[in-house]
Design a protein around this motif. Structure first.
Motif, PDB file in Angstrom:
ATOM      1  N   PHE A 198       0.858  -1.340  -0.019  1.00  0.00           N
ATOM      2  CA  PHE A 198      -0.207  -0.167   0.146  1.00  0.00           C
ATOM      3  C   PHE A 198       1.067   1.206   0.147  1.00  0.00           C
ATOM      4  N   LEU A 227       2.201   4.708  -1.424  1.00  0.00           N
ATOM      5  CA  LEU A 227       1.808   5.172  -2.617  1.00  0.00           C
ATOM      6  C   LEU A 227       2.941   5.594  -3.372  1.00  0.00           C
ATOM      7  N   ALA A 251       2.208  10.516  -8.262  1.00  0.00           N
ATOM      8  CA  ALA A 251       1.072  10.742  -8.984  1.00  0.00           C
ATOM      9  C   ALA A 251       1.364  11.105 -10.339  1.00  0.00           C
ATOM     10  N   GLY A 259     -10.858   3.759   2.852  1.00  0.00           N
ATOM     11  CA  GLY A 259      -9.493   4.052   2.532  1.00  0.00           C
ATOM     12  C   GLY A 259      -8.705   2.996   2.330  1.00  0.00           C
ATOM     13  N   LEU A 260      -7.283   3.257   2.081  1.00  0.00           N
ATOM     14  CA  LEU A 260      -6.455   2.021   1.963  1.00  0.00           C
ATOM     15  C   LEU A 260      -5.337   1.766   2.829  1.00  0.00           C
ATOM     16  N   SER A 295     -11.769   6.763  -6.443  1.00  0.00           N
ATOM     17  CA  SER A 295     -10.824   7.051  -5.676  1.00  0.00           C
ATOM     18  C   SER A 295      -9.268   7.328  -6.084  1.00  0.00           C
ATOM     19  N   GLU A 296      -9.167   8.890  -5.691  1.00  0.00           N
ATOM     20  CA  GLU A 296      -7.602   9.282  -6.453  1.00  0.00           C
ATOM     21  C   GLU A 296      -6.613   8.511  -5.665  1.00  0.00           C
ATOM     22  N   GLU A 297      -6.808   8.164  -4.524  1.00  0.00           N
ATOM     23  CA  GLU A 297      -5.784   7.419  -3.657  1.00  0.00           C
ATOM     24  C   GLU A 297      -5.539   6.120  -4.596  1.00  0.00           C
ATOM     25  N   PHE A 298      -6.392   5.287  -4.700  1.00  0.00           N
ATOM     26  CA  PHE A 298      -6.294   4.077  -5.262  1.00  0.00           C
ATOM     27  C   PHE A 298      -5.812   4.315  -6.847  1.00  0.00           C
ATOM     28  N   LYS A 299      -6.291   5.319  -7.501  1.00  0.00           N
ATOM     29  CA  LYS A 299      -5.924   5.669  -8.948  1.00  0.00           C
ATOM     30  C   LYS A 299      -4.198   5.719  -8.786  1.00  0.00           C
ATOM     31  N   ASN A 300      -4.108   7.044  -7.857  1.00  0.00           N
ATOM     32  CA  ASN A 300      -2.492   7.116  -8.054  1.00  0.00           C
ATOM     33  C   ASN A 300      -1.461   5.815  -7.605  1.00  0.00           C
ATOM     34  N   MET A 301      -2.090   5.020  -6.845  1.00  0.00           N
ATOM     35  CA  MET A 301      -1.316   4.011  -6.452  1.00  0.00           C
ATOM     36  C   MET A 301      -1.417   2.666  -7.537  1.00  0.00           C
TER      37      MET A 301
END
Length: 323
Positions: free
Chosen positions: A5, A7, A10, A67-68, A97-103
């Motif tokens: 997990f 990151l 981006a 969240g992640l 999810s920007e968090e999921f996308k970025n990762m």
């Protein structure tokens, strides 16, 4: 614990087009998941159902809210989600999810450069920071049996594995002709609406998802698999399958007229970057796809890739979780 997990930057995604990140669409991924489900051993099938239940996620929106992080806030709330449903969650999360996308966005493809004489030995050169499709298939597999990995992380790994095994068998997720894996080549389907080369293959050589139920289509495809093929496909590793897909793109897609290297039938700036209007490419002219795409040979090619993906996914799960 493995840094599953952690990151990534981006900035890497700035060049990524949304349609580049998806393979086969919901329909195709569910077909693959059903084929795999039908070929799991009974103990492994039960273990997967337990893994989904233990995580307790009944919709991808819960993952977005949760969240992640490392917490397991949904644990203990049984889920009735199935392999078919979670097969499409990783793609859904890219848009929610920007968090999921970025990762995770880079995990869905490996852009092996076409038309420069690449060889299988150089495949790893196209995996930035070990953050690409074949590597993440292996990481997801490893997480499933790692005792230090949380319940939630195992669930996400399972969903990712099911999804990425579909992605790795979509030829345009593994080859790039300077067009972001075909997402910057626009043609018209049967003289109608313009769609990208990548989207056409995501939709199984159609302008949109096929009619009918993906479960029924999966059963139909399973009935066509020859026993000798079923056994022959149970071999290799993720990098082999990525190269196999690249070779299909090389021989059966990009080599066809009228395709060329770089964006096509869309407006680009002086640097060759796609010009967008309201977030969409500006299509300059309607040009039809090669007639070969409408033949039985090419539809058989798509079906074989779906079949291979499902059989190989089941084989990996049986090997990994059946110990």
């Amino acid at each position: 614990m493995k840094s599953f997990f952690v990151l990534i930057a981006a900035l890497f995604l700035a060049a990524a087009s949304p349609c580049r990140l998806l393979a086969w669409g919901d329909y195709g991924h569910k077909v693959i998941a059903q084929i795999a489900l039908d070929n799991l051993s009974a103990p492994v099938s039960a273990k997967i159902a337990e893994m989904i239940n233990d995580a307790g996620y009944t919709s991808p929106d819960q993952l977005v809210i949760d969240g992640l992080g490392e917490h397991d806030s949904q644990e203990g709330f049984p889920s009735h989600a199935t392999m078919l449903e979670i097969s499409v969650w990783p793609d859904y999360l890219l848009t929610k999810s920007e968090e999921f996308k970025n990762m995770t966005a880079p995990w869905h493809f490996i852009s092996i450069d076409w038309n420069v004489g690449e060889t299988e030995e150089k495949e790893s050169d196209f995996c930035r920071n070990n953050d690409c499709l074949p590597v993440q298939v292996n990481q997801a597999l490893s997480n499933l049996t790692d005792s230090s990995v949380s319940v939630k992380e195992k669930f996400v790994s399972l969903a990712m594995l099911i999804n990425l095994m579909g992605d790795i068998h979509q030829p345009l997720n593994c080859a790039d002709a300077g067009d972001h894996n075909g997402s910057e080549k626009y043609f018209s389907w049967n003289g109608g609406k313009p769609i990208s080369l990548h989207s056409l293959w995501n939709n199984l050589l159609r302008a949109g998802p096929p009619p009918g139920n993906p479960v029924a289509y999966a059963k139909e495809l399973e009935g066509k698999i020859k026993p000798e093929d079923r056994e022959a496909w149970k071999a290799g590793v993720a990098s082999d399958w990525a190269w196999e897909s690249y070779q299909i793109a090389d021989d059966k897609i990009y080599s066809l007229a009228p395709f060329k290297y770089g964006p096509q039938n869309v407006k680009v700036d002086d640097l060759g970057n796609l010009i967008l209007k309201a977030g969409q490419p500006v299509v300059t002219k309607k040009v039809g796809f090669p007639q070969a795409f409408y033949t039985d040979d090419y539809h058989q090619l798509v079906e074989t890739q779906l079949e291979k993906s499902g059989i190989r996914l089941a084989w990996l799960l049986n090997q990994t979780l059946g110990k």
